[in-house]
Design an enzyme around this catalytic site. Structure first.
Site, PDB file in Angstrom:
ATOM      1  N   LYS A  86      15.992 -33.762  -1.560  1.00 36.57           N
ATOM      2  CA  LYS A  86      16.974 -32.689  -1.696  1.00 36.57           C
ATOM      3  C   LYS A  86      17.653 -32.792  -3.057  1.00 36.57           C
ATOM      4  O   LYS A  86      18.035 -33.887  -3.490  1.00 36.57           O
ATOM      5  CB  LYS A  86      17.997 -32.803  -0.564  1.00 36.57           C
ATOM      6  N   SER A 155      22.070 -27.160   4.679  1.00 36.62           N
ATOM      7  CA  SER A 155      21.833 -26.925   3.268  1.00 36.62           C
ATOM      8  C   SER A 155      20.553 -27.606   2.777  1.00 36.62           C
ATOM      9  O   SER A 155      20.172 -27.458   1.627  1.00 36.62           O
ATOM     10  CB  SER A 155      23.026 -27.441   2.460  1.00 36.62           C
ATOM     11  N   SER A 179      23.252 -30.078   8.481  1.00 34.25           N
ATOM     12  CA  SER A 179      22.275 -29.733   7.446  1.00 34.25           C
ATOM     13  C   SER A 179      20.952 -30.487   7.506  1.00 34.25           C
ATOM     14  O   SER A 179      20.085 -30.264   6.664  1.00 34.25           O
ATOM     15  CB  SER A 179      22.902 -29.925   6.057  1.00 34.25           C
TER      16      SER A 179
END
Length: 452
Positions: A86, A155, A179
């Site tokens: 990420k 996210s 997330s």
């Protein structure tokens, strides 16, 4: 878009199977990376999971790792396995832009602790996966591999989508609300959020030090255990971690439970907002488990959990993102700017009350965990909604607040074939046991024809 379309047989294997083939010499890291790159080339124009990736960089790592294995030198537990990261996780010499326009072109000079651990374990850094802006709620450009009109969640949108689309077998994300668990559920993969403080966050964009937790995405429970174990361990630079032995997650996941686990089916706050299909699926699963699943109620204190978590999140985000707010100003999305502004208005007594509530919440769970191995509840209210939102984290945030380990299994589908996830939650300190229970459940459902 079916995940199996144009996917080579190599990419259908689990990460544990790939690890074993690489170790035996039946597969080379270069071959695996080439297969991943071909899949990325085919799927990325539609899925848009990557913020940065460089085929030459990935292949150079693979060649070096193949040469190391051929030399007889020691290898790590992830030797030759591609991993997506990420883009809130710092990578030395590689853009790490946090999903923020003001950070475009930002290239860290040091790796985050988890990246250093991945490299030491022999993993191949395939690239940086798309994140929502500053790991908050503004939807990203990534699309759900099962339906491009729907959100992959947030996210950790790119990490979940990259694994779901078969681009990489493993990926790393973060969770402050939901997330990891929510994107995994929407994309139809396994998402594991370990207990708070087990994976260090040094070099990771901080939003809420009380809540921020790294997690992993994989195709199977054992794959998630393999990756998470390699990331765990004390880091003096992260005060949330403790100098304790790393739990043996993979061995735990692979172990047979001494007796069949008992699950507590709970209806968390927000249950009425779950889709009828999700509620029916949970009830059907409980019925199939029979005496191994008990309907139990969460203590009344959990009615406040969402508000308590939000209070902590926004108050701490106002502090952690103060510099970002000054630098980026109007270039930030309205949803992020509003959250930072709200965080500045939260009174200190309210914040401290929310912090103190965490211990009471975990104490209130003790009677449930005394009777049951894990809590069973939805991972999300239903299948992925449209791309104008990242979805609702109502069934995730309470466990992030408690700091308990949680895992989602892609065991359901709606009438249109979109994935929906079941979530298992264990008490703090029970990560290996939770993975054992999750693998038991996955195996039982697979034997009945519902393999996640």
């Amino acid at each position: 878009m079916g995940r199996a379309e144009t996917m080579t047989p190599i990419l259908s294997l689990s990460a544990v199977e790939l690890r074993d083939r690489l170790a035996s010499g039946a597969l080379r890291a270069v071959e695996l990376v080439e297969a991943c790159l071909a899949r990325i080339e085919a799927q990325e124009p539609q899925v848009r999971a990557w913020a940065w990736h460089d085929p030459a960089f990935a292949l150079a790592q693979a060649r070096a790792l193949d040469a190391r294995r051929q030399s007889g030198a020691a290898t790590g537990p992830l030797h030759g396995l591609p991993v997506g990261l990420k883009d809130v996780i710092d990578t030395r010499g590689i853009p790490s832009e946090n999903g923020v326009a003001a950070d475009a072109g930002r290239v860290p000079s040091a790796d985050a602790t988890v990246v250093a651990r991945l490299k030491a374990a022999g993993a191949i850094i395939m690239g940086k996966t798309v994140t929502c802006e500053a790991a908050f709620l503004q939807p990203s450009v990534t699309r759900n591999p099962h339906d491009p009109a729907r959100t992959p969640g947030g996210s950790s949108s790119g990490s979940a989508a990259a694994v779901a689309a078969g681009m990489v077998p493993l990926a790393v994300g973060t969770q402050t609300g939901g997330s990891v668990i929510r994107p995994a559920a929407f994309c139809g993969v396994v998402g594991f959020k370990p207990g708070f403080g087990l994976i260090p966050r040094t070099g990771v964009l901080m939003q809420s030090p009380t809540l921020d937790t790294l997690g992993v995405f994989a195709r199977t429970v054992t794959d998630a255990a393999l990756l998470a174990e390699a990331l765990m361990g004390h880091d003096p630079a992260d005060p949330a971690t403790e100098p304790l032995a790393v739990p043996r997650l993979l061995a735990g996941a692979l172990a047979a439970p001494p007796v069949p686990p008992v699950l507590a089916l709970v209806r968390p706050p927000g249950w009425p907002d779950a889709t009828p299909e999700m509620r029916a699926a949970m009830q059907e699963l409980a019925g199939r488990l029979g005496p191994q699943c008990l309907p139990l109620d969460l203590p009344p204190l959990f009615a406040e959990a969402a508000a308590l978590r939000r209070c902590i999140n926004l108050a701490e985000m106002a502090h952690c993102h103060a510099d970002l707010d000054r630098r980026a100003g109007d270039s930030l999305s309205p949803i992020l700017r509003a959250a930072i502004a709200e965080g500045r208005t939260i009174p200190a007594p309210d914040y401290l009350r929310a912090i103190e509530a965490r211990a009471r919440l975990n104490e209130a769970l003790a009677p449930i965990f005394h009777r049951c191995d894990a809590i069973l509840c939805p991972a999300a209210p239903g299948p992925a909604p449209g791309r104008e939102t990242t979805g609702d984290a109502i069934f995730n945030g309470l466990w992030t607040l408690c700091g308990t380990p949680a895992i989602t299994l892609p065991v359901f589908q709606d009438e249109g074939g979109l994935p929906m996830g079941a979530q298992l939650v264990g008490p703090r300190g029970s990560d290996a046991r939770l993975l054992r229970t999750a693998n038991w459940l996955a195996g039982r459902l697979a034997s009945e024809g519902d393999a996640p």
